[in-house]
Design an enzyme around this catalytic site. Structure first.
Site, short mmCIF file in Angstrom:
data_model
loop_
_atom_site.label_atom_id
_atom_site.label_comp_id
_atom_site.label_asym_id
_atom_site.label_seq_id
_atom_site.Cartn_x
_atom_site.Cartn_y
_atom_site.Cartn_z
N HIS A 263 21.68 10.63 10.93
CA HIS A 263 21.13 9.55 10.08
C HIS A 263 20.97 10.07 8.66
CE1 HIS A 263 20.22 6.39 13.00
NE2 HIS A 263 20.02 7.37 13.86
N CYS B 239 25.49 6.91 13.21
CA CYS B 239 25.00 7.07 14.58
C CYS B 239 25.70 6.08 15.52
CB CYS B 239 23.47 6.95 14.60
SG CYS B 239 22.77 7.79 16.02
N LYS C 104 0.83 -1.22 0.00
CA LYS C 104 0.00 0.00 0.00
C LYS C 104 0.85 1.25 0.00
CE LYS C 104 -2.50 -0.27 3.58
NZ LYS C 104 -2.52 -1.21 4.47
N GLU D 111 20.71 8.56 6.01
CA GLU D 111 19.86 7.71 5.15
C GLU D 111 18.45 8.27 4.97
OE1 GLU D 111 20.85 7.00 8.20
OE2 GLU D 111 19.49 5.68 9.30
N1 GLN Z 1 22.23 3.98 20.99
C1 GLN Z 1 22.93 5.13 20.54
C2 GLN Z 1 22.47 6.39 21.24
O1 GLN Z 1 21.41 6.42 21.80
C3 GLN Z 1 22.83 5.28 19.03
C4 GLN Z 1 21.43 5.50 18.56
C5 GLN Z 1 21.28 5.31 17.08
O2 GLN Z 1 22.12 4.70 16.43
N2 GLN Z 1 20.19 5.80 16.52
O3 GLN Z 1 23.15 7.38 21.22
#
Ligand code: GLN
Length: 550
Positions: free
Chosen positions: A508, A382, A17, A510
């Protein structure tokens, strides 16, 4: 005034969907219309932020810090618009709003009920999309018609057509047309049942999109049209496509956007379609003449949807380089014992994606060391950046005990830690850094060259940070802190100038890659992987060594 398309699904879940809605969004945008999108999810979590990615797939983060359903990632990648938290509503968020209003006495002593109070709140969320200036808002209803949880949403969208006017609403229903091998036939009965179920709630679909593994011929389409009471042209065949990026083109050939525009009274003469940009993407998708193998070393690798945006970002970078990308999933816990350095060395590039919790951390640290020492291109995202930092501290700076305080509160070298303002907050939910944050990149750094800019903005979702107390030590040891928050306090990017590609980001990236505009950090990784691949013998990777390849 904004017009609305509601996309429902029947027969089975996982029919696509989200991709159908996204493809329609792309087609309408290609007609010069301004499009926004929204997902209504029938579960009780207030948002997906608390849901296990191994079960529910990735949490997609918007610029404004919304933790949302992964379908928003498809929406953003297909319509190329940045959405906000307003584009994802759950049953949990609707109920918590209504209950808070009830506690405040806003309902003036009335009995608070699903109809009209819950449905009104759902309609209010939908109506709010109309304040964003879009010509068309596409609203996908999660779940399957017939599920108990979905009923208030179906009722709300039924009422919505009365409120907004017939010509301002179009209902698109997605169903399955299975092929039964013993009888050698495609069957329409599940579609008929599903449509009659939808009609039992008072919704007559305007368009029926039929998923199938083989095309649905005209006579079958006419049968579905007759039984389900839609025009012949309103039955759209959605056959399995080699790439998800083919779907808008296929849907256009089937007339999906034409039917929707007809229903909504949108003039197609005033809005002719221009698919040149998307055709160009599709041409790139299919014209790759080489394959790059990228290992993703994480903890949810048996559920690739947990890394959906990472996978798509790798693909986008591949499209730009004329390369197919083979994703090799590597269970972090198994590195390096079962999956040894030799196996990683046979890959062209590596990604350590984001994650929470301790499982697999030592494997990720080992991966980072192998990548650094063997000069394998590595992008750390991250948590991935955090393990690159820990590994460098342990093996290059001699801080043998280095760790993140997420995993060790007693470490003598807390190179990753909560920052001061987060220390005394006991409710961890309140300490997450979420959404778009600007960063300043060092002149002359690898990341500045890749971005072609020194001021960038990326989305975040994490609690722990590079501990700025150690910056000088890392810089002296050779790991460059190549990007920071504008006040210089938080390290956002690290890189190893002596390495072909050893780049980590606290953000992030991505979430911002697009099929026609790969993210610079993924592009950089794939470029380095491409250089590395030129030096390797073809096909040396034994498929038996690969966990899952998609
Ligand atoms: N666990 C790590 C933090 O809280 C990385 C979090 C993540 O990769 N989104 O900083």
């Amino acid at each position: 005034m904004t017009k609305y398309v509601f996309v429902t699904g029947g027969v089975s879940s996982s029919l696509g969907k989200g991709l159908t809605a996204s493809s329609l969004g792309r087609l309408l945008k290609s007609r010069g219309l301004k499009v926004t999108m929204c997902k209504l999810d029938p579960y009780l979590n207030v948002d997906p932020g608390t849901m296990n990615p191994g079960e529910h797939g990735e949490v997609f983060v918007t610029d404004d810090g919304g933790e949302t359903d992964l379908d928003l990632g498809h929406y953003e990648r297909f319509i190329d618009e940045s959405l906000s938290r307003a584009s994802n509503t759950t049953t949990g968020s609707i109920y918590s709003k209504v209950i808070a209003k009830e506690r405040r006495g806003d309902y003036l002593g009335k009995t608070v009920q699903v109809i009209p109070h819950i449905t009104d709140e759902i309609k209010e969320r939908i109506r709010r999309l109309g304040t964003l200036g879009a010509d068309v808002a596409i609203v996908e209803i999660g779940g399957t018609v017939g599920d108990m949880e979905i009923i208030p949403f179906i009722e709300a969208i039924r009422q919505f057509r009365r409120d907004a006017g017939r010509n301002n609403v179009c209902y698109v229903h997605l169903t399955l047309v299975p092929y039964l091998a013993p009888s050698g036939e495609q069957k329409t009965k599940p579609t008929q049942h599903s449509v009659s179920e939808l009609r039992s709630y008072g919704i007559q679909p305007d368009v029926i999109v039929c998923r199938s593994d083989q095309p649905i011929n005209d006579s079958l389409k006419r049968k579905i049209a007759l039984m389900c009471d839609v025009p012949n042209g309103a039955v759209i065949s959605a056959v399995d496509a080699p790439s998800i990026y083919d779907i808008p083109i296929n849907m256009h050939k089937e007339g999906l956007d034409t039917m929707v525009c007809d229903t909504l009274g949108i003039s197609m003469d005033a809005h002719p379609i221009d698919l040149s940009l998307w055709n160009d993407v599709v041409r790139r998708v299919h014209s790759a003449d080489k394959t790059l193998r990228i290992g993703v070393v994480g903890k949810y690798v048996t559920m690739p949807d947990a890394y959906l945006s990472v996978v798509e970002s790798i693909r986008h970078a591949g499209f730009a380089l004329g390369a197919k990308t083979e994703i090799v999933w590597i269970e972090a816990e198994r590195v390096p014992s079962e999956v040894d350095a030799n196996r990683l060395r046979q890959l062209d590039g590596l990604i350590i994606p984001g994650g929470f919790g301790e499982r697999g951390i030592e494997g990720m640290i080992a991966t980072s060391r192998i990548a650094r020492e063997q000069e394998i291109p590595l992008l750390g995202i991250c948590l991935g950046m955090q393990v690159m930092v820990i590994e460098f501290a342990r093996h290059e700076l001699g801080l043998v005990d280095a760790h993140s305080t997420e995993f060790s509160l007693t470490t003598a070298a807390p190179v990753i830690a909560l920052m001061e303002e987060q220390m005394d907050v006991t409710d961890l939910g309140g300490t997450m850094r979420l959404g778009a944050c600007p960063a300043m990149l060092a002149e002359g750094s690898q990341v500045a060259a890749l971005y072609g800019a020194t001021v960038v903005s990326e989305r975040h979702r994490h609690r722990y940070e590079f501990n700025s107390r150690f910056v000088e030590q890392f810089e002296a040891g050779g790991l460059r802190c190549s990007g920071t928050s504008p006040d210089g306090r938080l390290v956002e990017f690290v890189e190893l100038p002596s390495h072909p590609y050893f780049v980590g980001t606290q953000a992030h990236p991505e979430f911002k890659s697009r099929p026609d505009r790969p993210h610079p950090l993924f592009f950089g990784l794939l470029q380095a992987a491409d250089v590395r691949a030129e030096g390797r013998a073809p096909h040396i990777l034994d498929p038996a060594d690969v966990d899952v390849t998609i």
